[in-house]
Scaffold this active site. Structure first.
Site, short mmCIF file in Angstrom:
data_model
loop_
_atom_site.label_atom_id
_atom_site.label_comp_id
_atom_site.label_asym_id
_atom_site.label_seq_id
_atom_site.Cartn_x
_atom_site.Cartn_y
_atom_site.Cartn_z
N ASP A 54 -21.88 -8.77 52.05
CA ASP A 54 -20.91 -7.77 52.53
C ASP A 54 -20.68 -7.89 54.04
OD1 ASP A 54 -19.11 -5.70 52.59
OD2 ASP A 54 -20.61 -4.12 52.44
N GLU A 82 -18.50 1.65 47.58
CA GLU A 82 -19.47 1.34 48.64
C GLU A 82 -19.03 1.99 49.94
OE1 GLU A 82 -21.15 -0.63 52.16
OE2 GLU A 82 -19.04 -0.51 51.61
N GLU A 83 -17.73 1.95 50.21
CA GLU A 83 -17.24 2.44 51.50
C GLU A 83 -17.47 3.93 51.70
OE1 GLU A 83 -16.58 0.56 53.77
OE2 GLU A 83 -15.70 -1.30 53.05
N HIS A 133 -18.97 -5.52 46.86
CA HIS A 133 -18.28 -4.30 46.39
C HIS A 133 -16.79 -4.55 46.19
CE1 HIS A 133 -16.69 -2.89 50.35
NE2 HIS A 133 -17.79 -3.38 50.85
N HIS A 186 -11.97 -2.96 58.19
CA HIS A 186 -11.37 -1.64 57.94
C HIS A 186 -10.01 -1.46 58.61
CE1 HIS A 186 -15.61 0.26 57.06
NE2 HIS A 186 -15.34 -0.79 56.31
N ASP A 197 -13.73 -7.70 53.26
CA ASP A 197 -14.59 -6.53 53.03
C ASP A 197 -14.06 -5.77 51.82
OD1 ASP A 197 -16.40 -4.49 53.16
OD2 ASP A 197 -15.52 -3.53 54.92
ZN LIG Z 1 -18.06 -3.73 52.87
#
Ligand SMILES: [Zn+2]
Ligand SMILES: *[C@@H]1O[C@H](CO)[C@@H](O)[C@H](O)[C@H]1NC(C)=O
Ligand SMILES: *[C@@H]1O[C@H](CO)[C@@H](O)[C@H](O)[C@H]1NC(C)=O
Ligand SMILES: *[C@@H]1O[C@H](CO)[C@@H](O)[C@H](O)[C@H]1NC(C)=O
Ligand SMILES: *[C@@H]1O[C@H](CO)[C@@H](O)[C@H](O)[C@H]1NC(C)=O
Length: 477
Positions: free
Chosen positions: A370, A342-343, A296, A440, A308
């Site tokens: 991912d 995606e998130e 993503h 994140h 990520d």
């Molecule tokens: Zn991800």
């Protein structure tokens, strides 16, 4: 023995016999007559015939002209664009960047429109007011409402679990709930980030502060999406650091009165226009049949979104580049899909599935990376026992990468809809023990990636995708 015969497809020609039709039919009858073992040997032989091409791919990536290219592409991209949360201008820039870069690379590229959530963080901050003043590092959670402009100041109740929360009963009302749950595993512990706010609101809490879902912290808050429950009052929700959650837990356990002030300017704007970015090498024989490679392109609005999931997106592009560089073109189409949003819960991938599910019988294999592009250790795969047998042979081609292990359970938010509908799915298992340290957070930058590990991911991705896309038959369902 648990071997089940691989179904004999009409017209399937063992590679060795392609130019000897008479012999082929004779041989087929013999094979049909003697069941699964010779068929298996046959499949093994067909896959083994790709050894040279697999070695060429691996050599080009590990020591040839594509060496370190994955890392350079990822660093050029993430250094230029930075992070790119759903709905942001940066995400638009990222899509345009990849559209141009993959087109210039000579691939067939197009964009497919998607409506995506548009949450904005705004100004935010938190401080402990009592028993002593201290700034709390925090990040509001995706989809959270903001506080009133003057903020929320309230006494804190620290809980260690949902059960602990319920046992506090009436004492939660009018308070800020601090969840200080221990980290067990991401899959289990993320429930607090996802549902903590609504569970606290049901008991009358005015805000929820959730200990970041990470096994290791250097005072790092880790954001992510959270879900409000239907019919429950929406209260502001943010993550705080492991250190601060534990500090307030110790203070509360001593009977000290802990008071926190929270300010969040977060709000949700109308859905925005975005795109899944799709690049292809069209198959020469069955262009309508596809092997999907994916990662993503969106990220959170912190760090660089390097692991990520910039890495997963880049290796999916890189795999196509390598195959093109070698002048290869498989029977079926190789399609790199760089998902959007995606998130926010796999939003781009769900709309893609709705748009393309009518053609599901042409989806041979869906692949997703991912969990970081660190050193690869195995391929994870979900498919029928017959498909497992084919993939068991395919991973033998990865011997020069030391990754010949096939593990059960392909996984990924974005390939999930296809796998649930019966399409074989594969994911990349990497040395991901440090993944959630950075996940994140501001720590997700190029500094956690390495060129050598990314090369190995790209080589693995390219070999698996190319071979599956070029086999005589699609993977058995
Ligand atoms: Zn991800
Ligand atoms: C990265 O960017 C530099 C400077 O623009 C460029 O020369 C280089 O070719 C790029 N690397 C790759 C692998 O695209
Ligand atoms: C509620 O708070 C009061 C005062 O701090 C305390 O005495 C009581 O035990 C608490 N009740 C629960 C259920 O935690
Ligand atoms: C389905 O496949 C056909 C045949 O390749 C193609 O023409 C059509 O555009 C595809 N439809 C979708 C929604 O992908
Ligand atoms: C695979 O393992 C061998 C033996 O440990 C090692 O020499 C080689 O460098 C490894 N290859 C890769 C790509 O890591």
């Amino acid at each position: 023995m648990h071997l089940k015969p691989i179904k004999m497809a009409v017209g399937h020609r063992p590679l060795c016999l392609q130019s000897f039709p008479v012999l082929f039919w004779t041989c087929s009858l013999l094979l049909l007559g003697c069941g699964c073992v010779p068929m298996q040997r046959d499949m093994a032989k067909e896959v083994a015939s790709y050894t040279d091409v697999a070695n060429q791919i691996i050599k080009l990536v590990l020591s040839g002209s594509a060496q370190k290219r994955s890392y350079e592409r990822l660093s050029n991209f993430t250094d230029a664009i930075g992070n790119r949360v759903s709905g942001s201008h940066n995400l638009e820039l990222a899509i345009a960047y990849m559209y141009n870069a993959m087109s210039q690379d000579g691939l067939d590229v197009h964009l497919e429109p998607v409506k995506v959530p548009h949450w904005v963080r705004g100004e935010e901050g938190a401080e402990m007011v009592l028993p002593r003043p201290k700034t709390l590092a925090m990040l509001g959670l995706g989809s959270s409402v903001g506080t009133p402009p003057e903020g929320i100041e309230a006494e804190v109740v620290v809980v260690s679990s949902f059960e602990d929360l319920k046992s506090r009963g009436a004492n939660v009302s009018g308070r800020i709930v601090v969840f200080n749950q221990p980290f067990v595993s991401y899959g289990e512990t993320v429930a607090y980030r996802a549902f903590g706010a609504s569970e606290a609101a049901k008991l009358g809490a005015v805000a929820a502060l959730i200990r970041s879902v990470t096994p290791v912290s250097i005072n790092s808050p880790h954001t992510g999406v959270q879900d409000y429950q239907e019919g429950v009052r929406r209260i502001p929700a943010a993550c705080i650091t492991v250190e601060d959650a534990q500090l307030m837990a110790r203070m509360a356990a001593r009977g000290q009165r802990v008071v926190v002030r929270l300010n969040m300017g977060a709000k949700t704007l109308p859905d925005a226009d975005s795109f899944n970015t799709v690049a292809e090498i069209r198959g020469w024989q069955h262009p309508e049949q596809v092997v999907v490679l994916s990662g993503h392109l969106d990220s959170w609005d912190v760090g660089q979104g390097a692991m990520d999931d910039g890495g997963g997106a880049i290796i999916s592009w890189e795999a196509l580049s390598v195959i093109k560089d070698l002048g290869l073109r498989p029977r079926r189409t190789l399609r790199a899909v760089l998902w959007t949003a995606e998130e926010q819960g796999g939003v781009g991938a769900q709309q893609y599935y709705q748009r393309h599910k009518a053609n599901i019988s042409n989806f041979d294999l869906v692949m997703e990376s991912d969990l970081g592009t660190f050193a690869p250790v195995a391929l994870q795969f979900t498919g029928s026992p017959a498909a497992q047998k084919v993939m068991q042979e395919v991973v033998q081609l990865l011997a020069p990468l030391n990754t010949t292990r096939l593990e059960p359970h392909g996984e990924g938010t974005d390939i999930g809809p296809w796998m649930q509908a019966g399409v074989p799915g594969a994911s990349l298992h990497v040395e991901d023990d440090r993944y959630f340290w950075f996940h994140h957070s501001e720590g997700d930058t190029m500094s956690v990636q390495s060129p050598g590990a990314m090369d190995r991911c790209s080589a693995l991705w390219a070999v698996v995708a190319y071979v599956v896309a070029d086999l005589q038959d699609m993977l058995p369902r």
